[in-house]
Design an enzyme around this catalytic site. Structure first.
Site, PDB file in Angstrom:
ATOM      1  N   LYS A   1     -10.373   3.704   5.021  1.00  0.00           N
ATOM      2  CA  LYS A   1     -10.069   2.013   6.650  1.00  0.00           C
ATOM      3  C   LYS A   1     -10.524   3.575   7.648  1.00  0.00           C
ATOM      4  O   LYS A   1     -10.713   3.238   8.830  1.00  0.00           O
ATOM      5  CB  LYS A   1      -8.450   1.907   6.714  1.00  0.00           C
ATOM      6  CG  LYS A   1      -9.012   0.669   5.491  1.00  0.00           C
ATOM      7  CD  LYS A   1      -7.667  -0.127   5.208  1.00  0.00           C
ATOM      8  CE  LYS A   1      -7.531  -1.099   4.137  1.00  0.00           C
ATOM      9  NZ  LYS A   1      -7.822  -0.817   3.094  1.00  0.00           N
TER      10      LYS A   1
HETATM   11  C1  LIG Z   1      -8.756  -1.705   1.452  1.00  0.00           C
HETATM   12  C2  LIG Z   1      -8.698  -0.646   0.661  1.00  0.00           C
HETATM   13  C3  LIG Z   1      -9.816  -0.999  -0.505  1.00  0.00           C
HETATM   14  C4  LIG Z   1     -10.383  -2.096  -0.129  1.00  0.00           C
HETATM   15  O1  LIG Z   1     -11.165  -2.320   0.717  1.00  0.00           O
HETATM   16  P1  LIG Z   1     -11.577  -3.867   1.613  1.00  0.00           P
HETATM   17  O2  LIG Z   1     -12.761  -3.671   2.124  1.00  0.00           O
HETATM   18  O3  LIG Z   1     -10.830  -4.947   1.154  1.00  0.00           O
HETATM   19  O4  LIG Z   1     -12.514  -4.441  -0.464  1.00  0.00           O
HETATM   20  C5  LIG Z   1      -9.489  -0.454  -1.461  1.00  0.00           C
HETATM   21  N1  LIG Z   1      -9.504   1.102  -2.039  1.00  0.00           N
HETATM   22  C6  LIG Z   1      -8.605   1.618  -0.630  1.00  0.00           C
HETATM   23  C7  LIG Z   1      -7.497   2.313  -0.976  1.00  0.00           C
HETATM   24  C8  LIG Z   1      -7.955   0.083  -0.048  1.00  0.00           C
HETATM   25  O5  LIG Z   1      -7.165   1.146   1.470  1.00  0.00           O
END
Ligand SMILES: *Cc1c(COP(=O)(O)O)cnc(C)c1O
Length: 494
Positions: free
Chosen positions: A112
């Site tokens: 993120k």
């Molecule tokens: C947020 C997250 C996801 C999922 O991503 P999306 O964009 O919500 O599909 C997968 N793995 C981790 C470690 C995350 O923090």
């Protein structure tokens, strides 16, 4: 103003890219989409010869037409200079038969960061048009809060308040948030669980008295939620980067295709891959990888989206989601922009928790997307297997992506998106590898002994960092906490 975006549910609800970034969600509850997506293709030869930052400016320029090249270049510099512990930003590494795209070298060790370092910059630019400031409110179960704090820290015209459930985040997550520095950040423990905090934040966004009070101080309440287009588009870049690196490594040639396996929750990350495909990236298929909350697996296999099921708490908590909000954007593109149809399905989802797409739409989705899921036991077994066979340590989210990618591997290279550092989930990873349960910091040190890479510096520093935020509020006290925090929005310097 270029009104390049409109709502997935109504073409007459329009916005420029800048307004879409500020608003996050359209007034009718739809998501902002760009109807001309992919009409202008990305020049792959150009991408091949540019740095990550140059490619980010190029791709974002295609997707956010009313930001100037100079604005984007500055935003990208502010976001990515010195913040990622890899020169490639998102390096690709061969692991067994698959290729792993490491997205976790940012300041908080989760993917993120790639978007949450950029979104504040895009917001700050758009705020200048209005003269306003923005107060970001975020409820978090652990990871998003820290990435948002880190991204908004000291950003001009913004302030951020994060609410996490008291005693219900891991030791590492607690310390990541409670030690957060910055002139414009506040962190609160909420007496309640994550749903209590999240529902309360949603109510605050709709609280007229609070909004009027903030408006009188030229402050808008805003969110860093993953449906914001400013979070989506920075993620498109690393799909092209994966292709570029595999070209440079000689793994693929100019005529070859790639497939991607993406650990999925809110469908944002994999949707960014679809945007890259629409911009001309040669993709054979996307593997949508889920945990036991396998709503998307069922949807992609049958065309029925049904959230009427028990919520399961797993060892991949960032994928514990039953409403994958960004799927709405895929439906918009798959129906060739049929906003009436999208609205009908979304109304059904809200009213009955269920909708079903037509056989034609399902066939279209299945021509590009396949779905897999794995439960916790399979996930642990995959972490252990990949460590023993390939000497590579996956976090639980990435392990689901790896398992799913392996099942769907064809002739073309399969790129697995690794979304978090194993250090962020050290306890579960060590348990998967050794069978023993350890205390969190013990697990972190034990993991360092078996990993190729050292503990990322920001995580290593946590053990001795000073606690800066110890405020605890009950749910009714959150509104006052937000009002207090609004005083911080003028303090940014970045
Ligand atoms: C947020 C997250 C996801 C999922 O991503 P999306 O964009 O919500 O599909 C997968 N793995 C981790 C470690 C995350 O923090």
């Amino acid at each position: 103003m270029v009104t390049s975006y409109h709502s997935t549910r109504n073409k007459t609800i329009q916005a420029s890219a800048r307004q879409a970034v500020l608003k996050g969600i359209a007034a009718d509850g739809g998501l902002f989409v760009h109807p001309g997506l992919g009409q202008e293709k990305a020049d792959l030869d150009r991408i091949l010869h540019q740095s990550y930052q140059e490619n980010a400016a190029y791709i974002l320029g295609l997707l956010l037409p009313d930001y100037t090249e100079e604005e984007l270049t500055q935003a990208i510099q502010a976001a990515y200079t010195g913040s990622f512990a890899s020169e490639a930003v998102t390096p690709v590494k061969p692991v067994g038969d698959l290729q792993v795209l490491e997205l976790f070298h940012g300041p908080t060790s989760a993917f993120k960061d790639v978007a949450l370092t950029m979104l504040p910059q895009l917001m700050s630019i758009a705020l200048k048009d209005t003269g306003d400031s923005a107060m970001i409110l975020t409820a978090t179960s652990g990871d998003t809060g820290k990435a948002a704090l880190s991204g908004f820290k000291n950003v001009d015209r913004t302030g951020i308040a994060v609410f996490y459930p008291e005693g219900k985040v891991s030791q590492i997550q607690y310390r990541q948030m409670a030690t957060q520095q910055g002139e414009n950040v506040r962190v609160f423990a909420v007496q309640g669980n994550f749903d209590d905090a999240q529902s309360a934040v949603k109510r605050l966004f709709l609280d007229q008295e609070l909004n009027d009070w903030a408006a009188s101080k030229s402050i808008r309440l805003s969110s860093a939620n993953s449906i914001n287009v400013g979070r989506l588009v920075p993620q498109v870049v690393y799909y092209f980067e994966a292709w570029k690196q595999l070209m440079q490594q000689g793994v693929i040639g100019r005529q070859d295709q790639l497939s991607f396996s993406v650990p999925t929750g809110n469908f944002g990350d994999v949707l960014a891959g679809y945007y890259a495909y629409r911009l001309g990236l040669p993709v054979k298929k996307f593997v949508v990888a889920s945990n036991a909350n396998n709503v998307l697996t069922e949807f992609i296999r049958t065309g029925v989206y049904d959230r009427n099921r028990a919520f399961i708490k797993t060892i991949s908590p960032s994928m514990d989601i039953l409403i994958s909000s960004n799927l709405e954007r895929l439906l918009y593109y798959m129906t060739e922009g049929d906003t009436k149809q999208v609205k009908t399905w979304m109304d059904q989802l809200a009213a009955e928790g269920r909708y079903q797409v037509t056989p034609e739409i399902l066939e279209k989705i299945q021509s590009l997307f396949v779905a897999e899921y794995a439960g916790d036991d399979e996930t642990r077994a995959e972490i252990s297997r990949v460590y023993k066979e390939d000497a590579y340590v996956l976090d639980p989210h990435s392990a689901i992506g790896y398992l799913a990618g392996g099942r769907q591997k064809g002739e073309e290279p399969m790129v697995v998106l690794a979304t978090a550092s194993p250090y962020k989930f050290a306890q579960d990873v060590m348990e998967a590898i050794t069978g023993d349960t350890m205390a969190e910091w013990d697990a972190l040190h034990a993991l360092e002994n078996i990993c190729q890479d050292p503990v990322p510096a920001p995580l290593a520093a946590l053990e001795s960092a000073d606690i800066l935020h110890d405020a605890v509020v009950d749910v009714p006290g959150m509104k006052e906490a937000v009002k207090d925090s609004c005083a911080l929005t003028g303090r940014g310097t970045r």
